[in-house]
Design a protein around this motif. Structure first.
Motif, short mmCIF file in Angstrom:
data_model
loop_
_atom_site.label_atom_id
_atom_site.label_comp_id
_atom_site.label_asym_id
_atom_site.label_seq_id
_atom_site.Cartn_x
_atom_site.Cartn_y
_atom_site.Cartn_z
N VAL A 175 60.71 -31.60 54.12
CA VAL A 175 60.52 -30.37 53.35
C VAL A 175 61.54 -30.23 52.23
CG1 VAL A 175 59.46 -29.18 55.29
CG2 VAL A 175 61.94 -29.06 55.00
N ALA A 176 62.60 -31.03 52.23
CA ALA A 176 63.59 -31.00 51.15
C ALA A 176 64.26 -32.36 51.06
CB ALA A 176 64.64 -29.91 51.38
N HIS A 177 64.51 -32.78 49.83
CA HIS A 177 65.15 -34.08 49.58
C HIS A 177 66.14 -33.88 48.44
CE1 HIS A 177 65.67 -38.23 48.16
NE2 HIS A 177 65.24 -38.62 49.35
N GLU A 178 67.43 -33.95 48.75
CA GLU A 178 68.48 -33.66 47.78
C GLU A 178 69.37 -34.89 47.62
OE1 GLU A 178 72.39 -30.73 47.27
OE2 GLU A 178 71.03 -30.54 49.00
N ARG A 179 69.54 -35.33 46.39
CA ARG A 179 70.40 -36.49 46.11
C ARG A 179 71.82 -35.98 45.88
NH1 ARG A 179 67.27 -40.97 44.39
NH2 ARG A 179 69.19 -42.07 43.93
N ARG A 180 72.76 -36.44 46.72
CA ARG A 180 74.15 -36.07 46.57
C ARG A 180 74.93 -37.07 45.73
NH1 ARG A 180 76.00 -32.36 50.39
NH2 ARG A 180 74.31 -30.87 50.76
N SER A 181 74.44 -38.30 45.65
CA SER A 181 75.05 -39.35 44.84
C SER A 181 73.94 -40.36 44.56
CB SER A 181 76.24 -40.00 45.57
OG SER A 181 75.81 -40.82 46.63
N PRO A 182 74.18 -41.37 43.73
CA PRO A 182 73.11 -42.33 43.45
C PRO A 182 72.53 -42.99 44.69
CG PRO A 182 74.87 -42.59 41.86
CD PRO A 182 75.37 -41.60 42.88
N VAL A 189 70.31 -36.14 51.19
CA VAL A 189 70.28 -35.22 52.32
C VAL A 189 68.83 -34.80 52.52
CG1 VAL A 189 71.03 -33.01 53.24
CG2 VAL A 189 72.63 -34.44 51.95
N LEU A 190 68.26 -35.12 53.69
CA LEU A 190 66.86 -34.82 53.98
C LEU A 190 66.78 -33.68 54.99
CD1 LEU A 190 66.83 -37.91 53.01
CD2 LEU A 190 64.68 -38.07 54.25
N ALA A 193 59.89 -38.12 49.75
CA ALA A 193 59.79 -36.88 48.97
C ALA A 193 59.19 -35.81 49.86
CB ALA A 193 58.92 -37.10 47.73
N PRO A 194 59.35 -34.54 49.49
CA PRO A 194 58.73 -33.47 50.29
C PRO A 194 57.24 -33.72 50.48
CG PRO A 194 60.27 -32.52 48.73
CD PRO A 194 60.19 -33.99 48.40
N GLY A 195 56.80 -33.54 51.71
CA GLY A 195 55.41 -33.81 52.06
C GLY A 195 55.21 -35.09 52.84
N ASP A 196 56.15 -36.04 52.75
CA ASP A 196 56.05 -37.26 53.54
C ASP A 196 56.30 -36.95 55.01
OD1 ASP A 196 55.47 -38.90 51.38
OD2 ASP A 196 57.58 -39.26 50.93
N VAL A 197 55.68 -37.73 55.87
CA VAL A 197 55.78 -37.52 57.30
C VAL A 197 56.49 -38.71 57.93
CG1 VAL A 197 54.51 -37.15 59.46
CG2 VAL A 197 53.71 -36.11 57.34
#
Length: 599
Positions: A365-372, A376-377, A440-444
């Motif tokens: 539901v969320a995918h955040e890049r903290r570095s290259p 954080v999923l 990405a959001p939506g992947d299972v």
């Protein structure tokens, strides 16, 4: 003198195909599987490679690409020249007009009898090039037994989505067809031989093997196990390859439980079995270790009936590589130990099946890049997912079926049920790169059960030391959240977050915000790579140096319970520093052994 020729036998389109067979070692020239006539007797099933066999022919060889020769052979000198390759369509009788190799390389043609008419070759009919691939027949249907299927999965309601693995129709058809009635939960993991089957005689001191294999291991059995392990361990790689070759050749239905690439998975099961056998003298520790192993195997689709074939192949592989240390008494000892091991795993799997599925499905539901290379999923499981702060789970992506990797929970259990993971893309890491760069959001995703013993002891309210390197800070962040949610109760918590670059200290700011709100929490950042010790790093409050040495500088840590997470080398070095500082081993907790808990 008879001429000899060399016949090259290949198992694929060249030796490269043989060396790329999943789950087997690289091809070794001259080594072929067992049971092939005319080959070296010591060639094992653990190699699929080219084999060279010398054959003494009874007639001179014939070049395979020469066109047929019709009509009488005119004697006379033959000039050597190049051979013209390629088919001639249609083939009709013609006078020989091609230059050929020296006469000793051509099969002599006897002239036809005067009364016999000249032979006319049949016309070669070439079918048209196919436009569609040949159809692959479906696996044969298996009639259900009167009381229902012979084998039922431990959990049948979890949908398969787009995976080809546990629970799909192909794997189920193989299991029903091949395993037959071997999947009885109450039956012995290693099926005893039939009553009329011939059995090798044993020494008079040994009981009947069909009854003796069901007895618990004795002290003598443990001694024999350790003696044979000392012989097998130096050649464990070859024994492992032979073990899996036997499984996949004799029980192909089990191959569907493993990933296509066996580079990691191949060693885990065999080494876990050896570790369990070595620990047979510690029943409590063995039950705790094997219970997690049996519960973890459920996510691969492992059934009770699979344990019997695995046990037989394990015994056969050990017998091959134990050398002179293997005899009837040693085999009986291994069968007793394996029966104990498999019984514990089966019981743990069946107990878990009564309360939880073999895997959960979680939507990103969320995918955040903290570095290259760090992401954080946030994942939402499809049903209630029980776990504790400090534990970890295994994840499978739809892009790499049956490839599972371990990731720690980065947060304590939440009321909304969401799960958080910190993932770093490592070199050649299939799952980690997919989660960082592709998810990405939506992947299972698929999630295995939560495991790991790096949890807080509710009966111990002592102070804590948390040391995390890189993304190893994730489970420590979860422990801090749990303390904050329950209340410190007078304990203090020291956190060391170390990395090589400032970008890898991605969680330092959030931890410092928590420290500003809670007086019992102290957070220190440690930088060991470029920029360490500079004025900018000092202004940011970063310590310089390697993480274990930085922890030692702020000791002593007597009376605390230490939790270590991060790269294995860092965890081992930090553990050594704390042991030398006087911290007892039972107060140092980490999950390096967790790699065997869920192979």
């Amino acid at each position: 003198m008879k001429s000899r020729r060399t016949l090259l036998v290949r198992t694929g389109h060249g030796s490269a195909a043989a060396s790329a067979v999943p789950g087997l070692p690289e091809a070794v020239p001259g080594v072929v599987p067992d049971g092939v006539p005319g080959l070296a007797p010591d060639a094992g099933a653990d190699a699929v490679a080219d084999a060279v066999v010398d054959v003494a022919p009874s007639a001179p060889p014939v070049p395979p690409d020469l066109p047929p020769v019709f009509g009488p052979v005119v004697p006379g000198p033959v000039a050597p020249g190049p051979i013209v390759f390629g088919p001639v369509l249609p083939m009709v009788p013609v006078e020989p007009v091609l230059s050929v190799v020296p006469v000793q390389s051509v099969r002599p043609v006897a002239p036809a009898p005067p009364s016999a008419p000249p032979a006319v070759p049949p016309l070669l009919v070439v079918p048209p090039r196919p436009v569609e691939p040949p159809a692959v027949p479906a696996p044969p249907a298996v009639a259900a037994a009167p009381g229902g299927p012979v084998i039922e999965p431990l959990f049948t309601s979890a949908p398969g989505l787009n995976w080809a693995g546990p629970g799909d129709q192909w794997s189920r058809a193989w299991a029903l067809r091949t395993l037959g009635g071997a999947a009885s939960p109450a039956g012995p993991p290693v099926a005893p031989p039939a009553a009329d089957a011939p059995r090798a005689p044993l020494p008079a001191a040994l009981p009947d093997p069909r009854d003796a294999a069901e007895l618990p291991p004795t002290a003598r059995d443990i001694e024999l196990i350790r003696t044979s392990l000392a012989v097998v361990e130096p050649v464990a790689d070859r024994a492992t390859a032979h073990f899996y070759a036997l499984i996949f050749l004799t029980h192909p239905e089990i191959r569907a439980l493993f990933p296509a690439a066996m580079d990691v998975q191949r060693d885990r099961l065999f080494r876990a079995l050896l570790t369990a056998a070595r620990s047979a003298g510690d029943p409590e520790g063995l039950r705790a270790h094997l219970g997690a192993l049996g519960r973890g195997h459920r996510r691969y689709g492992t059934l009770t009936g699979h344990y019997g074939p695995v046990g037989e192949c394990l015994v056969a592989a050990l017998a091959k590589y134990a050398g002179s240390r293997w005899n009837a008494e040693t085999e009986l000892a291994w069968r007793r130990v394996y029966r104990l091991v498999s019984s514990i795993m089966i019981e743990a799997a069946e107990e878990a099946a009564r309360t939880s599925p073999p895997w959960w499905q979680g939507e990103v539901v969320a995918h955040e890049r903290r570095s290259p290379d760090v992401a954080v999923l946030t994942v939402r499981p499809d049903q209630s997912y029980p776990y504790r702060a400090g534990q970890y789970t295994s994840l499978e992506t739809p892009w790499w079926p049956r490839v599972w990797r371990h990731f720690s929970f980065a947060s304590a259990p939440r009321p909304d049920g969401l799960l958080t993971f910190h993932v770093k893309a490592v070199q050649a890491g299939w799952v980690s790169n997919a989660l960082v760069h592709r998810a990405a959001p939506g992947d299972v995703l698929r999630l295995g059960p939560a495991v790991g013993g790096m949890t807080l002891d509710d009966t111990d309210g002592g102070d804590l030391l948390l040391v995390g390197g890189g993304t190893g800070i994730a489970p420590l962040r979860a422990l801090v959240e749990e303390v904050a949610g329950r209340g410190a109760g007078g304990r203090s918590v020291e956190v060391f977050h170390g990395a090589r670059t400032p970008a890898e200290l991605y969680e330092l700011a959030a931890l410092r915000e928590l420290a500003d709100r809670h007086r019992w929490l102290t957070v220190r950042g440690v930088l060991s790579g470029p920029g360490a010790g500079t004025a900018e790093a000092a202004a940011a409050g970063l310590l310089a140096g390697e993480l274990p040495e930085a922890v030692a500088r702020f000791g002593p840590w007597t009376g605390r319970t230490a939790y270590l997470s991060g790269p294995p080398a860092m965890v081992r070095r930090t553990s050594g520093v704390l042991l030398r500082a006087g911290l007892p081993a039972e107060r140092i907790r980490h999950d390096l052994v967790g790699d065997l808990a869920a192979p």
